[in-house]
Design an enzyme around this catalytic site. Structure first.
Site, mmCIF file in Angstrom:
data_model
loop_
_atom_site.group_PDB
_atom_site.id
_atom_site.type_symbol
_atom_site.label_atom_id
_atom_site.label_comp_id
_atom_site.label_asym_id
_atom_site.label_seq_id
_atom_site.Cartn_x
_atom_site.Cartn_y
_atom_site.Cartn_z
ATOM 1 N N GLY A 26 82.146 -46.333 81.416
ATOM 2 C CA GLY A 26 83.452 -46.085 82.174
ATOM 3 C C GLY A 26 84.594 -45.591 80.801
ATOM 4 O O GLY A 26 84.233 -45.121 79.796
ATOM 5 N N CYS A 27 85.866 -46.217 81.189
ATOM 6 C CA CYS A 27 86.887 -46.019 80.108
ATOM 7 C C CYS A 27 86.476 -46.612 78.734
ATOM 8 O O CYS A 27 85.846 -47.674 78.530
ATOM 9 C CB CYS A 27 87.898 -46.930 80.335
ATOM 10 S SG CYS A 27 89.178 -46.923 79.439
#
Length: 209
Positions: A26-27
């Site tokens: 993800g991020c």
């Protein structure tokens, strides 16, 4: 001269011990922040992997069309921390059931993945995934992929979670430090809350308090 040569030899030997793995969780700010806390990890670099565009910019990746994931390349000393342990920790830092992104971040660039380029890496990643699936009693959607070029993101995105630089404007405040903006983003995105829901309180990167 002898002492200098001995020091140089030691430095070369220490450098030779470093190894890397590349993951997408993800991020990339969050994955970088998590793994730089691990003993034996010397550095985690935010970047991109898995796409079809050379040296992509952040804007190109998040707008879609490049095929890249937000990824992190983790450099570590295998005499201090084994790659298998890093993969175990990685699975326990994500929502491994989400095919459309991670937490509040949606879209292909926020999907999860592991990239491997040798038999040792493949075996470690596959073993970690199998154990995680057994623990959760459910199939994990995170793929184990082969051979991807890793492209570091620009300096703005490195060490975001601990930067004292201030942002003139952001979605989490005005004139706040990057480190503060990161903390607010992570909480509002629900990352730790979802990880706790999936993995329980013993997930490795959850706040201890």
């Amino acid at each position: 001269m002898k002492a200098a040569l001995t020091f140089a030899t030691l430095m070369i030997g220490a450098a030779a011990q470093a190894d890397t793995i590349t993951v997408a969780g993800g991020c990339f700010w969050c994955t970088e922040a998590d793994f730089e806390k691990v003993e034996g990890v010397s550095e985690a670099v935010s970047g991109f992997a898995g796409g079809n565009v050379e040296n992509p910019t952040y804007e190109e990746v998040v707008s879609g069309g490049t095929g890249h994931y937000e990824a992190v390349q983790i450099e570590f000393d295998p005499e201090v921390v084994e790659r298998r342990k890093l993969y175990d920790m990685f699975f326990r830092s994500i929502d491994p059931f989400d095919e459309g992104g991670q937490f509040c971040d949606r879209g292909d660039s926020y999907r999860t993945a592991i990239w491997v380029d040798n038999e040792v890496d493949i075996a470690a990643a596959e073993d970690a995934k199998a154990v995680a699936e057994l623990e959760l009693a459910q199939d994990i959607v995170t793929p184990i992929l082969k051979d991807a070029e890793f492209y570091p993101a620009d300096a703005y995105h490195q060490d975001y979670y601990k930067s004292e630089d201030r942002l003139a404007f952001s979605t989490v405040g005005i004139a706040v430090r990057k480190a503060t903006a990161y903390d607010r983003y992570r909480e509002r995105c629900g990352r730790d809350a979802r990880v706790r829901e999936v993995w329980g309180v013993d997930a490795p990167f959850l706040p201890k308090s």
